[in-house]
Design a protein around this motif. Structure first.
Motif, short mmCIF file in Angstrom:
data_model
loop_
_atom_site.label_atom_id
_atom_site.label_comp_id
_atom_site.label_asym_id
_atom_site.label_seq_id
_atom_site.Cartn_x
_atom_site.Cartn_y
_atom_site.Cartn_z
N VAL A 832 48.41 -6.71 14.88
CA VAL A 832 47.56 -6.91 13.70
C VAL A 832 46.35 -6.00 13.82
O VAL A 832 45.72 -5.93 14.88
N ARG A 833 46.01 -5.30 12.73
CA ARG A 833 44.81 -4.44 12.74
C ARG A 833 43.57 -5.32 12.66
O ARG A 833 43.48 -6.19 11.79
N SER A 834 42.60 -5.06 13.55
CA SER A 834 41.40 -5.92 13.55
C SER A 834 40.30 -5.38 12.65
O SER A 834 39.37 -6.11 12.32
N GLY A 835 40.41 -4.10 12.29
CA GLY A 835 39.32 -3.52 11.49
C GLY A 835 38.11 -3.16 12.33
O GLY A 835 37.08 -2.76 11.82
N LEU A 836 38.22 -3.31 13.69
CA LEU A 836 37.09 -2.97 14.57
C LEU A 836 37.39 -1.65 15.27
O LEU A 836 38.53 -1.39 15.67
N LEU A 837 36.37 -0.81 15.42
CA LEU A 837 36.53 0.45 16.13
C LEU A 837 35.93 0.29 17.53
O LEU A 837 34.82 -0.24 17.66
N GLY A 838 36.65 0.73 18.53
CA GLY A 838 36.10 0.56 19.87
C GLY A 838 36.93 1.27 20.92
O GLY A 838 37.77 2.11 20.61
N PHE A 839 36.69 0.89 22.17
CA PHE A 839 37.44 1.50 23.27
C PHE A 839 37.45 0.52 24.44
O PHE A 839 36.73 -0.49 24.43
N VAL A 840 38.30 0.82 25.42
CA VAL A 840 38.38 -0.05 26.61
C VAL A 840 37.60 0.63 27.72
O VAL A 840 37.86 1.79 28.05
N GLY A 841 36.62 -0.09 28.27
CA GLY A 841 35.78 0.50 29.31
C GLY A 841 36.32 0.15 30.69
O GLY A 841 37.40 -0.42 30.84
N PRO A 842 35.51 0.46 31.71
CA PRO A 842 35.94 0.15 33.07
C PRO A 842 36.13 -1.37 33.24
O PRO A 842 35.46 -2.16 32.59
N GLY A 843 37.10 -1.74 34.07
CA GLY A 843 37.36 -3.16 34.32
C GLY A 843 37.94 -3.86 33.10
O GLY A 843 37.76 -5.06 32.91
#
Length: 1616
Positions: A832-843
């Motif tokens: 499902v598309r969340s409509g949020l823009l982001g990324f996965v950081g360390p940990g």
């Protein structure tokens, strides 16, 4: 402070309250430091123990703004002070800013960025406003009172308070002594432009040593500048004019002007192309032919750039040009493809653009969702269990408006009431056999936030009845923002029933009959009240059915998307249950805990935590509604303290409010909190709020690890949440990202420019049992690389299942299968598309940098609306922006997104403050985000559409902006800055091609030379007449002898009554009388010029022939307008002087006017030539009637003012008169028994020929209708046509427009009066311009009901060199219409397209070419003939061409150039005259009288009027037509150029508050349709654009009035 020696805790409570309120006012900038101290001293005076008081110290905590924000305000009266205080108590949010955007680092960055601009000083022109337009009306009268304070919603923004970091009192970068507005300048640049042409503070010019033009006319110009401007050096100490110093540090490295490497745009100020010499220029210092326009203006052109110094307008334009000289950042590429279909410049990729370099991301898995033995099989089962076993346990405590507990709902009560409601819904709403509701139906829940108990009961009642609740906001009025979109939601969900409380129902808007109003776009609704007393207790044996959770929808949550459409996200029963379990596990909820909830319990986190998960875990929820927060911002903190709550659910805004008010309460402990959930922690601007809150409340027992931001969306529900940390564990790290990198979608740690950095905090880990990926936000869902920003997508059982009733949208959002770099799906499972823009950081920590719906994609880069809001807010908005309310969105203009910022302006903000703030925001955003703003608008406070919780409704605001309904009070457009994709200006090819190659080229291409001819002008039937009488005088004498009593002329008045007639003999006798008077009284010699000054009528005709009888040359002049002598008499004087008239023939009335005092004010009345009044002349005959020796002698002079403001007199010979009359006779089949009706001005051109000459030559009867009579009787012309059964009539465009506008709605009435136009065979509009197709069409359409044939209306075309080139006539094919491509036309080429093609322009043939006339289309530069696919100048050869210009010095070269010119190749023998009009010839499929295919001439426009911009040729009328379509309030518009700038003047026919709405719409439409940037937009009153008697716009008069600052505009916007 003044409270030294006062124990605050010992003071009475009301004094403590007042002190706390004062502190709040100070912190919000609503009161100055001085005022604060004064009031505080006064309050404490009775309690002070008198010890020597030290002066107040200056290190007091204080926002930077307050040092200057209110210092200019007069002190309010005590009553108003009290009211102000009361209103503040309810609205706690003066000029402050939501902590959601608070960042001290960012504020410093913005100030640093602005400081960079200090060195560059460019004066930016402030817009000019008429005073009346912006006297701010009291807010209450303009808009409904702000019932829901802006402080209520996340989108309301509040100014930064400096509680945390005491700001320096005086920020040097902000407040340099000369930094923004030159305070020493008296007055204001916005004073009404009519007040004076002098700018305040300039030295008044002394008119001395002014260079004189070579020829000094004795008459005065028509429009006289108020001061003859010339340069006067300013003394050093004198202040500069305020607008010049206005905003001195602007746009240092803004992308603002043409690139250095490209040639500057052509200077279009020389209105007359060099090839066509200048003529007498009417408007400013009038010149006579033979002197160039440039020289004639020498008295005005005294500064370097030809700008009259003292004209405020010109100074501002000069400032504007200076700002536009800055280089634009993205250079335009170096070529321009002429014919390319793609107009738009494609920006070349920048080699330095950062690219993602990481590996492909691996999906991130949340911890498994644990299975707990006693978890219920469905949420309703949990409620049933607690209702039965823990009935006394509290479920919900609601607060009243003061923050005190109002009631507590126990689990037992919640269960029993929900069961009662379920029973009522299923069994009591219809008849026994036919129930209204059945399981699975959708039901709207309409409850206010302040009544959570009723909502809980309704929600669980629906779940127990297995109907699907759709919670929506309470509608307050028909005009609520987005109300029709809520109707769309209800419609798509098929809702027909609404549940509400009795109190709420009473408050809904009603019709006069007491029914609930039908809201716009809503389906018909049945309303049901759910208060306990209306519910039925179920029978003993009835139990609600509680099945195990399945995939059927449990409830629908509304969600507004970016365009404003409201959709419903359906959540299944199993998803609802799973989500509660996942939240329980992630937040470690325990049975019986206490939760304080500040969020809206109808949706999102407020519903998921505060209503659903709370019931599952038997939690006690304390609901703190918005109304309470407004009255007492600290109430949620107090509830945590009183109830020892373990959890609190808040937004950044609530943290901010609590922090603002924390001084009111010393003894608060937050030690009990184990989790403070920050619902909008995903907003990048939440970091500083969390930090600041911790900073203040750590001393009150708040532990750092309890702050838990989370990320959510309606579709994916909770995406990630930070788990509560262990005491003493290290806090999670922050990411400091480069905004530049983010705009390219990559993650780069910010190293170089600390100003453009974004600090984000993590939102914890993925939810238990969920799988998460990051995919590209646009195009196919391709997995991102590890250092790339993308959209977060989630696979989980706990998420939305669909958009209810919208399967197409659902597929794209709820069934996404991610693909790898090769486009191969990575698995089967849908995300499902969340409509949020982001990324996965360390940990595996999740970071969110924005939302898809706040994304602005400009020139291939992505910007976040929230980031721009934060930057705008960091530019000290306290003096300007009302309660920090700012909206940012993008609009698509010319193939790209353009950023628009709209903010509400404080009622007390001054014009300068606002403009200063706007220009600084421009700089800051350009510097920090490297993006240009397209438009910045300020609207009056409280006028932007609101969301239900008081924030700004972005999509409605955008809609208002595009429709022109925003009504700004200040606007700044910057198209030059941000439109970087315009095509490169066309470079004209050097004319190095020889004539032979052109001929061969045309032959090879199969094009014929563009030429056409009328039929032969052979001998006609009246052999005797023509042979004997080649002069009109002879024709008249002959008619007087042979047909004495034949009526030639009939003159009508406004009532349609015949005022006078003239038979052949009467006309002859009157002409003789006048000839005798001329010879005796005037002692006129043969060949001298005599001016005829008469109103339209038969006297004019008699005087004309009288002059010919006496051997003088008549000069026909329009008489001055008695009510407007100042404007009209100088023109008369000028023609009399230029024509060197020996005598004036006129009527008694006009003679009086010429000698009156009023006339003396405008001209020198002592130097008139002899004036002869022809009203009562004695009956005398001249000794003999003059006969010219040759037909080449001059018959009369025809003077006319062209649309470019040139006064031109042409000589018409006797031979030309006869040839023209013969030609018209042939074309229109005129003979003695015919009648024609003429409704034209008889002063020049074809109008004069038809009025005075044609009847005498052909013998037909002319019915004369003076056009001014139509003002008192609109239907005069049409009823005359009907009454006299006229077959042929001639009129002007102004007459036709008059009838169309005035009689368009009265056709039925005219029909009833018996008006019948079926007799009209031809109705010819006489004009010297492109046929006005829209007008002729609407005229034909409107009067079709009166029998007017659609084929009757046609046009004529004439010019100065030949008074009649085309005239439709009675025979020959109907006029044809073609559609040409406007893009090609700008390149002087003609490409025919289909009707309705984009960028197509309809053109109508200008009438049939008259007998004896030949036309050819010629290149005005090379003078070679053109092919028929080219646009060129129309040249004409005909026996009735004029003989030449009438000038004082006989400019031979000009005569030869315009009247006797030859082609450079092809047919170098024929002599042609240049009409000065551009057109083309097309061979049509129609046949003419001789059976050949008909060649049609299309006139496109006057060569003098065309605008050469960007190397292309534009016709003003095309731009004006586009503009008039842009908004309903634009009546008429005109366009001209001034020093490379396009200036557009529009008349406003609506209210003045619409004036500023027009600026962006005009800019948009000209950019979209003509690919031009408008430099200056001037909004004026109706009737300001001057129009001549032929209904043509006098654009050059307008230009001169604008530059002389004589327009008294409503608003002038200088686009940057």
């Amino acid at each position: 402070m003044a409270d030294r020696g006062v124990e605050l805790s010992a003071l009475p409570k009301e004094v403590r309250d007042q002190l706390a309120e004062l502190d709040l006012e100070l912190s919000e900038g609503d009161i100055t430091q001085k005022g604060y101290e004064k009031k505080r001293t006064k309050l404490l005076a009775p309690y002070i123990i008198h010890t020597p008081v030290e002066p107040p110290t200056r290190n007091n905590v204080q926002p930077p703004a307050s040092s200057y924000s209110s210092s200019h305000r007069p002190p309010p009266s005590s009553a108003s002070r009290y009211r102000e205080r009361r209103s503040r108590r309810t609205h706690r949010s003066g000029g402050t800013r939501d902590d959601r955007y608070r960042s001290d680092i960012h504020s410093e960055a913005v100030q640093a960025a602005l400081a960079k601009h200090k060195e560059e000083k460019i004066a930016l022109p402030m817009p000019t406003k008429r005073r009346s337009t912006y006297v701010p009306s009291p807010i209450e009268t303009r808009t409904p009172p702000d019932s829901s304070s802006a402080s209520e919603d996340e989108t309301s923004v509040r100014r930064q308070s400096s509680v945390v970091v005491p700001a320096p009192l005086f920020n040097p970068s902000l407040q340099g002594p000369d930094c923004w507005i030159n305070r020493s300048a008296q007055g204001s640049s916005t004073s009404s432009s009519a007040s004076s042409t002098l700018s305040h503070g300039e030295a008044k010019p002394q008119p001395h040593n002014q260079p004189q033009p070579q020829y000094k006319p004795q008459y005065q110009p028509l429009y006289k500048p108020q001061y003859q401007p010339h340069y006067q050096p300013q003394p050093q100490h004198e202040p500069a004019p305020p607008h010049a110093a206005a905003i001195t540090d602007l746009m240092a490295n803004s992308r603002i002007a043409p690139p250095e490497n490209s040639a500057p745009p052509p200077d279009v100020t020389a209105v007359v192309p060099p090839a066509r010499g200048p003529r007498v220029d009417l408007p400013s210092n009038a010149t006579v032919r033979g002197m160039s326009r440039g020289q004639s203006r020498s008295s005005m052109m005294e500064t370097a750039d030809g700008v009259p110094v003292n004209s405020r307008v010109s100074t501002k334009i000069q400032q504007l040009l200076n700002t536009l000289k800055r280089p634009k950042r993205p250079p335009l590429s170096e070529f321009f493809t002429d014919d390319s279909e793609e107009i738009v410049e494609v920006p070349q990729p920048d080699p330095n653009t950062p690219k993602p370099e990481g590996r492909q991301i691996i999906p991130v898995k949340g911890e498994p969702l644990g299975v707990v033995s006693n978890w219920p099989p469905a949420l309703q089962a949990a409620l049933a269990r607690w209702g039965a076993t823990q009935g006394k346990s509290p479920a919900l405590t609601a607060l009243d408006i003061t923050g005190k507990p109002l009631y507590t709902l126990t689990y037992g009560k919640l269960w029993s009431r929900s069961v009662k409601l379920a029973y009522t819904l299923l069994n009591k709403l219809g008849t026994k056999n036919e129930q209204i509701l059945k399981p699975g139906d959708r039901v709207a829940l309409v409850y206010p936030n302040s009544d959570p108990g009723m909502f809980w009961v309704a929600f669980y009642g629906c779940l127990l009845a297995e109907v699907i609740p759709v919670p929506i906001e309470v509608p307050l009025s028909r005009k609520d923002a987005g109300i029709s979109q809520v109707g769309f939601l209800l419609g798509s969900c098929g809702v027909g029933l609404a549940l509400t409380s009795e109190i709420c129902l009473k408050g809904l808007p009603k019709t006069p009959t007491g029914e609930i109003m039908q809201f716009k776009g809503w389906p018909r609704m049945k309303w049901v009240i759910t208060d306990s007393k209306y519910l039925t207790k179920p029978s003993k044996d009835w139990q609600p059915h509680i099945p195990t959770a399945n995939t059927d929808p449990a409830y629908i949550e509304y969600k507004a998307n970016k365009e404003g459409t409201v959709v419903g996200v359906a959540v299944s029963k199993v998803a609802m249950l799973t989500h509660c379990q996942a939240l329980t596990q992630a937040c470690n909820y325990c049975e019986g805990e206490t939760l304080v909830n500040v969020l809206d319990c109808k949706k999102n986190m407020g519903l998921w935590h505060g209503v659903l998960t709370a019931v599952m875990n038997r939690i006690h929820t304390i609901s703190v509604p918005y109304a309470v927060m407004k009255a007492c911002p600290l109430s949620w903190v107090q509830r945590v303290h009183i109830h020892k709550a373990r959890l609190a659910l808040v937004k950044c805004r609530d943290l901010h409010w609590a922090m603002m008010a924390h001084r009111e309460q010393r003894d608060i402990s937050l030690v009990s909190l184990r989790m403070l959930i920050v619902a909008d922690g995903a907003n990048p601007w939440s970091v500083s709020s969390c930090d600041a809150f911790l900073n203040v409340f750590q001393s009150h027992g708040l532990k750092p690890e309890v702050i838990c931001p989370c990320a959510t969306s309606p579709e994916a529900m909770t995406v990630a949440i930070r788990r509560p940390g262990l005491p003493g564990a290290p806090l999670p790290a922050r990411a400091v990202l480069s905004l530049g990198g983010l705009s390219h979608g990559v993650i780069r740690v910010n190293t170089e420019d600390k100003n453009s950095a974004l600090t984000v905090q993590d939102v914890g880990h993925v939810m238990p049992g969920a799988l998460m990926c990051i995919v590209k936000p646009d195009g196919p869902p391709q997995l991102c690389k590890t250092d790339e920003i993308g959209e977060i997508i989630i696979n989980s059982r706990a998420g939305g299942t669909m958009y209810y009733g919208l399967p197409g949208l659902t597929k794209n959002t709820f069934e996404v299968i991610p693909v790898n770099a090769n486009g191969v799906p990575i698995g089967e499972i849908p995300f499902v598309r969340s409509g949020l823009l982001g990324f996965v950081g360390p940990g595996s920590l999740i970071f969110v940098v924005g939302k898809i719906e706040g994304l602005l994609q400009v020139s291939g880069r992505r910007h976040n609306a929230d980031d721009l809001v934060a930057t705008a807010l960091a530019v000290e908005p306290v003096k300007t922006v009302y309660r920090g309310r700012i909206a940012v969105f993008s609009v698509t203009v010319f193939y790209d997104e353009r950023v628009v910022i709209v903010a509400e302006q404080r009622p007390d903000a001054s014009e300068e403050d606002s403009f200063q703030w706007m220009s600084r925001v421009l700089q800051a955003i350009d510097s920090i985000h490297q993006v240009g703003l397209y438009c910045l608008a300020l609207v009056p406070a409280n006028t932007l559409p609101k969301t239900p919780l008081g924030g700004i409704h972005i999509s409605d605001t955008k809609q208002f902006f595009l429709e022109g309904n925003l009504h700004p009070c200040n606007i700044l457009m910057c198209p030059h800055t941000c439109v970087t994709n315009l095509p490169k200006p066309r470079q004209k090819q050097p004319v190095g091609v020889g004539p032979a190659s052109v001929m061969v080229g045309n032959l090879v291409a199969g094009k014929r030379i563009a030429q056409a001819a009328g039929r032969e002008l052979g001998m006609i039937d009246d052999q005797d007449l023509v042979r004997k009488h080649q002069y009109l005088t002879e024709a008249l004498q002959w008619r007087a002898q042979t047909d004495a009593d034949h009526v030639l002329y009939v003159l009508l008045n406004a009532k349609g009554v015949v005022v006078s007639t003239a038979t052949c003999i009467q006309l002859h006798k009157r002409a003789e009388k006048i000839a005798a008077a001329l010879m005796e009284k005037g002692s006129i010699n043969t060949g001298e010029n005599v001016v005829l000054l008469y109103p339209p009528g038969i006297d004019l005709i008699a005087s004309f022939y009288g002059c010919l009888y006496a051997g003088c040359v008549p000069v026909n002049v329009r008489p001055p307008h008695p009510q407007n002598l100042a404007a009209t008499l100088p023109t008369v004087r000028m023609i009399i002087d230029v024509s060197k008239a020996a005598c004036i023939l006129t009527s008694q009335n006009l003679m009086r006017i010429l000698r009156s005092k009023e006339a003396a004010a405008s001209v020198n009345i002592k130097t008139w030539p002899t004036i002869i009044d022809t009203d009562d002349l004695p009956r005398r005959r001249p000794p003999q009637i003059y006969k010219p020796p040759t037909a080449e002698m001059i018959a009369y002079l025809d003077f006319s003012v062209s649309t470019t403001g040139m006064l031109t007199g042409v000589k018409i010979s006797h031979a030309a008169v006869s040839a023209l009359c013969r030609s018209i006779k042939l074309q229109c089949e005129l003979y003695s028994s015919r009648q024609i009706a003429i409704c034209l001005d008889p002063y020049c051109g074809l109008g004069f020929v038809l009025w005075c000459l044609a009847s005498v030559y052909s013998g037909h009867q002319s019915i004369l209708i003076p056009p001014f009579e139509l003002e008192s009787c609109l239907s005069l012309w049409l009823s005359t046509l009907s009454q006299y059964r006229v077959r042929d009539t001639f009129c002007s465009y102004s007459v036709m427009e008059f009838c169309t506008k005035g009689l368009g709605t009265q056709t039925e009435l005219l029909k009833a009066r018996g008006v019948n136009l079926s007799c009209v065979r031809s109705c010819v509009v006489v004009a010297e311009e492109r046929p006005r197709l829209a007008l002729t069409h609407s005229f034909s359409k409107l009067f079709k009901d009166l029998g007017l044939s659609t084929r009757a209306v046609s046009t004529a075309f004439g010019s100065r060199v030949n008074l009649a080139v085309c005239l439709q006539g009675t025979t020959g094919p109907d006029p044809c219409t073609v559609y040409v491509d406007m893009k090609s036309l700008r390149h002087d080429r003609v490409r025919l397209v289909e009707r309705g093609a984009p960028q197509s322009l309809p053109l109508m043939e200008s009438g049939k070419i008259l007998p004896g006339v030949r036309v050819i289309i010629v290149n005005p530069e090379t003078r070679g003939p053109l092919g028929d696919s080219h646009l060129g100048e129309v040249w004409v050869n005909s026996p009735h061409n004029a003989s030449g210009y009438y000038t004082i010095y006989g400019e031979e070269s000009l005569q030869a150039d315009h009247f006797n010119t030859k082609l450079s190749f092809g047919d170098p023998q024929t002599l042609w005259a240049r009409t000065g009009y551009l057109g083309f010839v097309k061979r049509t499929e129609l046949l003419d009288a001789s059976g050949d295919r008909h060649d049609a001439l299309f006139v496109v426009g006057s060569l003098d009027e065309t605008l050469e911009l960007r190397g292309l040729r534009y016709h003003p009328i095309d731009i004006e037509t586009s503009v008039s379509r842009a908004h309903r309030s634009i009546a008429e518009s005109a366009v001209f150029t001034w020093t490379n700038l396009l200036v557009l003047v529009s008349e406003l026919c609506g209210s003045e508050q619409d004036a500023l709405d027009l600026v962006p719409l005009i800019t948009n439409v000209v950019l979209e349709e003509h690919h031009l940037i408008v430099g200056v937009v001037v909004i004026v009153d109706p009737g300001v654009i001057p129009i001549n008697s032929r209904g043509e716009k006098q654009r050059m008069h307008l230009r001169d009035s604008f530059l002389a600052d004589q327009l008294d505009p409503i608003y002038v916007a200088y686009n940057m």
